[in-house]
Design an enzyme around this catalytic site. Structure first.
Site, mmCIF file in Angstrom:
data_model
loop_
_atom_site.group_PDB
_atom_site.id
_atom_site.type_symbol
_atom_site.label_atom_id
_atom_site.label_comp_id
_atom_site.label_asym_id
_atom_site.label_seq_id
_atom_site.Cartn_x
_atom_site.Cartn_y
_atom_site.Cartn_z
ATOM 1 N N HIS A 101 47.128 39.634 47.324
ATOM 2 C CA HIS A 101 48.215 39.134 46.477
ATOM 3 C C HIS A 101 49.291 40.207 46.379
ATOM 4 O O HIS A 101 50.299 40.129 47.071
ATOM 5 C CB HIS A 101 47.676 38.726 45.086
ATOM 6 C CG HIS A 101 48.744 38.226 44.163
ATOM 7 N ND1 HIS A 101 48.806 38.598 42.848
ATOM 8 C CD2 HIS A 101 49.787 37.388 44.375
ATOM 9 C CE1 HIS A 101 49.850 37.998 42.276
ATOM 10 N NE2 HIS A 101 50.459 37.255 43.189
ATOM 11 N N PRO A 108 45.601 34.091 42.552
ATOM 12 C CA PRO A 108 46.743 33.801 43.420
ATOM 13 C C PRO A 108 46.724 34.442 44.806
ATOM 14 O O PRO A 108 47.637 34.211 45.589
ATOM 15 C CB PRO A 108 47.935 34.338 42.619
ATOM 16 C CG PRO A 108 47.355 35.463 41.810
ATOM 17 C CD PRO A 108 45.956 35.026 41.460
ATOM 18 N N CYS A 130 44.003 42.776 38.634
ATOM 19 C CA CYS A 130 45.425 42.593 38.299
ATOM 20 C C CYS A 130 45.761 41.162 37.876
ATOM 21 O O CYS A 130 46.324 40.944 36.819
ATOM 22 C CB CYS A 130 46.293 43.027 39.478
ATOM 23 S SG CYS A 130 46.181 44.807 39.731
ATOM 24 N N HIS A 131 45.394 40.168 38.699
ATOM 25 C CA HIS A 131 45.749 38.784 38.355
ATOM 26 C C HIS A 131 44.575 37.834 38.563
ATOM 27 O O HIS A 131 44.746 36.626 38.647
ATOM 28 C CB HIS A 131 46.954 38.314 39.179
ATOM 29 C CG HIS A 131 48.093 39.288 39.177
ATOM 30 N ND1 HIS A 131 48.318 40.169 40.216
ATOM 31 C CD2 HIS A 131 49.041 39.544 38.239
ATOM 32 C CE1 HIS A 131 49.363 40.927 39.927
ATOM 33 N NE2 HIS A 131 49.815 40.573 38.750
ATOM 34 N N GLY A 132 43.376 38.394 38.719
ATOM 35 C CA GLY A 132 42.171 37.563 38.694
ATOM 36 C C GLY A 132 41.752 36.901 39.993
ATOM 37 O O GLY A 132 40.893 36.015 39.967
#
Ligand code: FES
Length: 171
Positions: A116, A148, A133-135
């Site tokens: 990502h 993502p 960071c964003h899963g």
């Protein structure tokens, strides 16, 4: 033979022209060589282009992280259960068979950079990774199973130099 022989003899004039051209090209190449050679990577840079990893200290279920070309690489000794899980699907977001991602089923080698935005994912208890960071989640084959992140963890070029040693960076 006089100077006028050369001027009057087109064959000889052509021959001398070719000799002069060859000498000029050779001289130019010789003059350029130091500059061209200086652009080749130095031996210390070439040495970092490959990283050797001793697998004998990584127990089943264990992971060893090494640096290769400035990037973290995860070397994972997969358990039979993790292999079974990895082989049971092709992933969904970026489908790819596990067999295309490994040289030997018990060893997975992936670049430890989330696809990502480049964070370093953490190992999860299932044998995959979770990006802090964003899963994004990756499975036991390093394939992305929750975004993502758009792509699987990259498999670097590597080869087995012996049963217990791999060389990352060289096929
Ligand atoms: S950098 Fe890993 S999910 Fe965003």
């Amino acid at each position: 033979m006089s100077g006028s022989d050369t001027i009057d003899n087109p064959e000889r004039r052509n021959f001398l022209g070719k000799i002069t051209t060859v000498a000029g090209v050779t001289g130019a190449a010789a003059a350029c060589w130091p500059f061209v050679n200086s652009m080749n990577p130095s031996s210390d840079v070439l040495a970092k282009a490959t990283t050797e990893v001793d697998l004998s200290n990584i127990p089943p279920g264990g992971e060893h992280s090494v640096a290769w070309q400035g990037k973290p690489v995860f070397v994972v000794h997969r358990t039979p259960e993790q292999i079974k899980n990895a082989e049971s699907s092709n992933g969904s977001i970026d489908p790819e068979a596990d067999s295309k991602r490994v040289l030997k089923p018990e060893w997975l080698v992936v670049v430890g950079i989330c696809t990502h935005l480049g964070c370093v994912p953490n190992r999860d208890p299932e044998g995959g990774w979770l990006c802090p960071c964003h899963g994004s989640m990756y499975d036991a084959s390093g394939r992305v199973i929750r975004g993502p992140a758009p792509k699987n963890l990259e498999v670097p070029t590597y080869s087995f130099v012996s049963d217990n040693k791999i060389l990352i960076g060289k096929a």
